[in-house]
Design a protein around this motif. Structure first.
Motif, PDB file in Angstrom:
ATOM      1  N   ASP A 119      12.398  -3.934   7.415  1.00 37.15           N
ATOM      2  CA  ASP A 119      11.058  -3.983   7.993  1.00 37.15           C
ATOM      3  C   ASP A 119      10.070  -3.036   7.319  1.00 37.15           C
ATOM      4  O   ASP A 119       8.912  -2.959   7.716  1.00 37.15           O
ATOM      5  N   GLY A 120      10.518  -2.311   6.280  1.00 36.58           N
ATOM      6  CA  GLY A 120       9.633  -1.404   5.561  1.00 36.58           C
ATOM      7  C   GLY A 120       9.512  -0.033   6.195  1.00 36.58           C
ATOM      8  O   GLY A 120       8.687   0.775   5.782  1.00 36.58           O
ATOM      9  N   CYS A 121      10.345   0.264   7.189  1.00 34.14           N
ATOM     10  CA  CYS A 121      10.347   1.571   7.852  1.00 34.14           C
ATOM     11  C   CYS A 121      11.697   2.238   7.579  1.00 34.14           C
ATOM     12  O   CYS A 121      12.749   1.614   7.787  1.00 34.14           O
ATOM     13  N   GLU A 122      11.670   3.490   7.132  1.00 31.75           N
ATOM     14  CA  GLU A 122      12.925   4.165   6.800  1.00 31.75           C
ATOM     15  C   GLU A 122      13.721   4.464   8.063  1.00 31.75           C
ATOM     16  O   GLU A 122      13.215   5.082   9.008  1.00 31.75           O
ATOM     17  N   ASP A 123      14.984   4.021   8.091  1.00 28.54           N
ATOM     18  CA  ASP A 123      15.868   4.236   9.233  1.00 28.54           C
ATOM     19  C   ASP A 123      16.001   5.717   9.539  1.00 28.54           C
ATOM     20  O   ASP A 123      16.182   6.534   8.643  1.00 28.54           O
ATOM     21  N   GLY A 124      15.899   6.050  10.831  1.00 27.53           N
ATOM     22  CA  GLY A 124      16.062   7.425  11.270  1.00 27.53           C
ATOM     23  C   GLY A 124      14.865   8.315  11.000  1.00 27.53           C
ATOM     24  O   GLY A 124      14.824   9.445  11.469  1.00 27.53           O
ATOM     25  N   VAL A 125      13.879   7.856  10.237  1.00 28.36           N
ATOM     26  CA  VAL A 125      12.674   8.639   9.963  1.00 28.36           C
ATOM     27  C   VAL A 125      11.491   7.969  10.654  1.00 28.36           C
ATOM     28  O   VAL A 125      10.897   8.534  11.560  1.00 28.36           O
ATOM     29  N   GLU A 126      11.163   6.761  10.225  1.00 32.02           N
ATOM     30  CA  GLU A 126      10.075   5.998  10.843  1.00 32.02           C
ATOM     31  C   GLU A 126      10.601   4.960  11.829  1.00 32.02           C
ATOM     32  O   GLU A 126       9.909   4.558  12.738  1.00 32.02           O
ATOM     33  N   ASP A 127      11.820   4.497  11.614  1.00 35.15           N
ATOM     34  CA  ASP A 127      12.378   3.382  12.375  1.00 35.15           C
ATOM     35  C   ASP A 127      13.357   3.898  13.412  1.00 35.15           C
ATOM     36  O   ASP A 127      14.414   4.422  13.067  1.00 35.15           O
ATOM     37  N   ARG A 128      13.039   3.730  14.682  1.00 33.85           N
ATOM     38  CA  ARG A 128      13.913   4.180  15.772  1.00 33.85           C
ATOM     39  C   ARG A 128      14.797   3.062  16.306  1.00 33.85           C
ATOM     40  O   ARG A 128      15.557   3.247  17.232  1.00 33.85           O
ATOM     41  N   ASP A 129      14.652   1.843  15.718  1.00 33.85           N
ATOM     42  CA  ASP A 129      15.465   0.685  16.108  1.00 33.85           C
ATOM     43  C   ASP A 129      15.850  -0.050  14.832  1.00 33.85           C
ATOM     44  O   ASP A 129      15.255  -1.046  14.468  1.00 33.85           O
ATOM     45  N   ARG A 130      16.870   0.456  14.145  1.00 33.75           N
ATOM     46  CA  ARG A 130      17.170  -0.024  12.793  1.00 33.75           C
ATOM     47  C   ARG A 130      17.589  -1.496  12.724  1.00 33.75           C
ATOM     48  O   ARG A 130      17.451  -2.102  11.695  1.00 33.75           O
ATOM     49  N   GLY A 168       8.444   8.436  -2.993  1.00 32.93           N
ATOM     50  CA  GLY A 168       9.212   7.543  -3.849  1.00 32.93           C
ATOM     51  C   GLY A 168      10.254   6.717  -3.130  1.00 32.93           C
ATOM     52  O   GLY A 168      11.017   6.006  -3.765  1.00 32.93           O
ATOM     53  N   TRP A 169      10.298   6.785  -1.785  1.00 34.33           N
ATOM     54  CA  TRP A 169      11.278   6.010  -1.019  1.00 34.33           C
ATOM     55  C   TRP A 169      11.047   4.522  -1.225  1.00 34.33           C
ATOM     56  O   TRP A 169       9.930   4.032  -1.169  1.00 34.33           O
ATOM     57  N   ILE A 170      12.123   3.781  -1.477  1.00 39.25           N
ATOM     58  CA  ILE A 170      12.084   2.335  -1.652  1.00 39.25           C
ATOM     59  C   ILE A 170      12.980   1.706  -0.588  1.00 39.25           C
ATOM     60  O   ILE A 170      14.114   2.142  -0.385  1.00 39.25           O
ATOM     61  N   SER A 171      12.464   0.683   0.069  1.00 40.91           N
ATOM     62  CA  SER A 171      13.226  -0.033   1.089  1.00 40.91           C
ATOM     63  C   SER A 171      14.458  -0.680   0.469  1.00 40.91           C
ATOM     64  O   SER A 171      14.378  -1.319  -0.567  1.00 40.91           O
ATOM     65  N   GLY A 172      15.611  -0.501   1.105  1.00 42.32           N
ATOM     66  CA  GLY A 172      16.869  -1.109   0.671  1.00 42.32           C
ATOM     67  C   GLY A 172      17.845  -1.135   1.832  1.00 42.32           C
ATOM     68  O   GLY A 172      17.617  -0.483   2.848  1.00 42.32           O
ATOM     69  N   ARG A 173      18.931  -1.874   1.745  1.00 39.20           N
ATOM     70  CA  ARG A 173      19.892  -2.013   2.848  1.00 39.20           C
ATOM     71  C   ARG A 173      20.444  -0.683   3.345  1.00 39.20           C
ATOM     72  O   ARG A 173      20.733  -0.531   4.521  1.00 39.20           O
ATOM     73  N   ALA A 174      20.603   0.291   2.452  1.00 37.09           N
ATOM     74  CA  ALA A 174      21.191   1.570   2.855  1.00 37.09           C
ATOM     75  C   ALA A 174      20.237   2.422   3.692  1.00 37.09           C
ATOM     76  O   ALA A 174      20.687   3.185   4.545  1.00 37.09           O
ATOM     77  N   THR A 175      18.924   2.289   3.481  1.00 38.90           N
ATOM     78  CA  THR A 175      17.970   3.132   4.195  1.00 38.90           C
ATOM     79  C   THR A 175      16.965   2.352   5.029  1.00 38.90           C
ATOM     80  O   THR A 175      16.132   2.942   5.713  1.00 38.90           O
ATOM     81  N   SER A 183       0.797  -1.232   0.000  1.00 34.35           N
ATOM     82  CA  SER A 183       0.000   0.000   0.000  1.00 34.35           C
ATOM     83  C   SER A 183       0.828   1.280   0.000  1.00 34.35           C
ATOM     84  O   SER A 183       0.378   2.303  -0.505  1.00 34.35           O
ATOM     85  N   ASP A 184       2.050   1.254   0.552  1.00 34.53           N
ATOM     86  CA  ASP A 184       2.854   2.477   0.569  1.00 34.53           C
ATOM     87  C   ASP A 184       3.906   2.533  -0.541  1.00 34.53           C
ATOM     88  O   ASP A 184       4.649   3.494  -0.655  1.00 34.53           O
ATOM     89  N   GLY A 185       4.007   1.476  -1.365  1.00 35.17           N
ATOM     90  CA  GLY A 185       4.892   1.493  -2.522  1.00 35.17           C
ATOM     91  C   GLY A 185       6.373   1.461  -2.208  1.00 35.17           C
ATOM     92  O   GLY A 185       7.189   1.874  -3.028  1.00 35.17           O
ATOM     93  N   ASP A 186       6.760   0.940  -1.025  1.00 32.49           N
ATOM     94  CA  ASP A 186       8.180   0.927  -0.656  1.00 32.49           C
ATOM     95  C   ASP A 186       8.900  -0.360  -1.042  1.00 32.49           C
ATOM     96  O   ASP A 186      10.083  -0.520  -0.778  1.00 32.49           O
ATOM     97  N   GLY A 187       8.180  -1.297  -1.675  1.00 29.49           N
ATOM     98  CA  GLY A 187       8.796  -2.545  -2.104  1.00 29.49           C
ATOM     99  C   GLY A 187       8.690  -3.664  -1.091  1.00 29.49           C
ATOM    100  O   GLY A 187       9.173  -4.773  -1.334  1.00 29.49           O
ATOM    101  N   VAL A 188       8.080  -3.407   0.075  1.00 29.25           N
ATOM    102  CA  VAL A 188       7.891  -4.428   1.106  1.00 29.25           C
ATOM    103  C   VAL A 188       6.398  -4.745   1.168  1.00 29.25           C
ATOM    104  O   VAL A 188       5.598  -3.856   1.472  1.00 29.25           O
ATOM    105  N   PRO A 189       5.982  -5.994   0.873  1.00 30.45           N
ATOM    106  CA  PRO A 189       4.561  -6.340   0.928  1.00 30.45           C
ATOM    107  C   PRO A 189       3.984  -6.052   2.315  1.00 30.45           C
ATOM    108  O   PRO A 189       4.663  -6.228   3.327  1.00 30.45           O
ATOM    109  N   ASP A 190       2.736  -5.600   2.356  1.00 30.02           N
ATOM    110  CA  ASP A 190       2.112  -5.179   3.607  1.00 30.02           C
ATOM    111  C   ASP A 190       2.210  -6.213   4.728  1.00 30.02           C
ATOM    112  O   ASP A 190       2.390  -5.844   5.893  1.00 30.02           O
ATOM    113  N   GLN A 191       2.109  -7.506   4.415  1.00 29.80           N
ATOM    114  CA  GLN A 191       2.138  -8.502   5.482  1.00 29.80           C
ATOM    115  C   GLN A 191       3.516  -8.606   6.134  1.00 29.80           C
ATOM    116  O   GLN A 191       3.646  -9.173   7.210  1.00 29.80           O
ATOM    117  N   HIS A 192       4.560  -8.023   5.522  1.00 31.78           N
ATOM    118  CA  HIS A 192       5.904  -8.002   6.107  1.00 31.78           C
ATOM    119  C   HIS A 192       6.341  -6.586   6.485  1.00 31.78           C
ATOM    120  O   HIS A 192       7.446  -6.402   6.992  1.00 31.78           O
TER     121      HIS A 192
END
Length: 158
Positions: free
Chosen positions: A59-70, A47-54, A20-29
């Motif tokens: 987990d589908g959460c951007e490090d340092g933005v949505e994810d406080r435990d990378r 346009g953010w896409i989940s990848g090892r760098a971000t 649903s958010d278009g980040d490349g991670v299926p909603d169930q994960h």
């Protein structure tokens, strides 16, 4: 259709891959399946896409933005001495795997498992309980109580 005792699906369920958010991670994960966090209104860039760098833990959460435990070990990055524990260890900080709760996997990346400022290689009491004489005066890594116990167990001279 049955084959080898298992039923094969006629078609793949498209909802299994819905993102649903278009980040490349299926909603169930996806731990952050919405475009923005409804609690804080924090949003990843368009346009953010989940990848090892971000998205280190994928987990589908951007490090340092949505994810406080990378690294998903249960210790927030602000308090985590090892915020990038490799995912291959499947590490979660608890009393058995992270004695001092610093976010570093004991025996793998933590050089001072009990947090007493004495390196494991020199620590005579490697599991000194937290708050039980941190930074011991004797420099052996033992709390006062542990020193007394060790003296009682020592053989009598002579």
């Amino acid at each position: 259709m049955w084959q080898g005792g298992a039923k094969l699906p006629d078609a793949i369920d498209p909802s299994a891959f819905f993102d649903s958010d278009g980040d490349g991670v299926p909603d169930q994960h996806d731990f952050c399946p919405d475009k923005c966090d409804p609690m804080t209104d924090v949003c990843p860039p368009t346009g953010w896409i989940s990848g090892r760098a971000t998205d280190f833990d994928g987990d589908g959460c951007e490090d340092g933005v949505e994810d406080r435990d990378r690294d998903n070990d249960g210790v927030r990055d602000l308090e985590d001495r090892c915020p990038m524990t490799p995912q291959k260890y499947d590490f979660v900080s608890d009393a058995h795997s992270d004695f001092d709760g610093d976010g570093c996997a004991d025996g793998i990346e933590d050089r001072d498992d009990d947090g007493d400022h004495i390196p494991n290689s020199l620590d005579e009491c490697p599991q000194t309980p937290l708050g039980a004489g941190q930074a011991p005066a004797d420099g052996e890594g033992c709390s006062k109580q542990q020193r007394v116990q060790r003296q009682r167990r020592a053989p009598a001279p002579g």
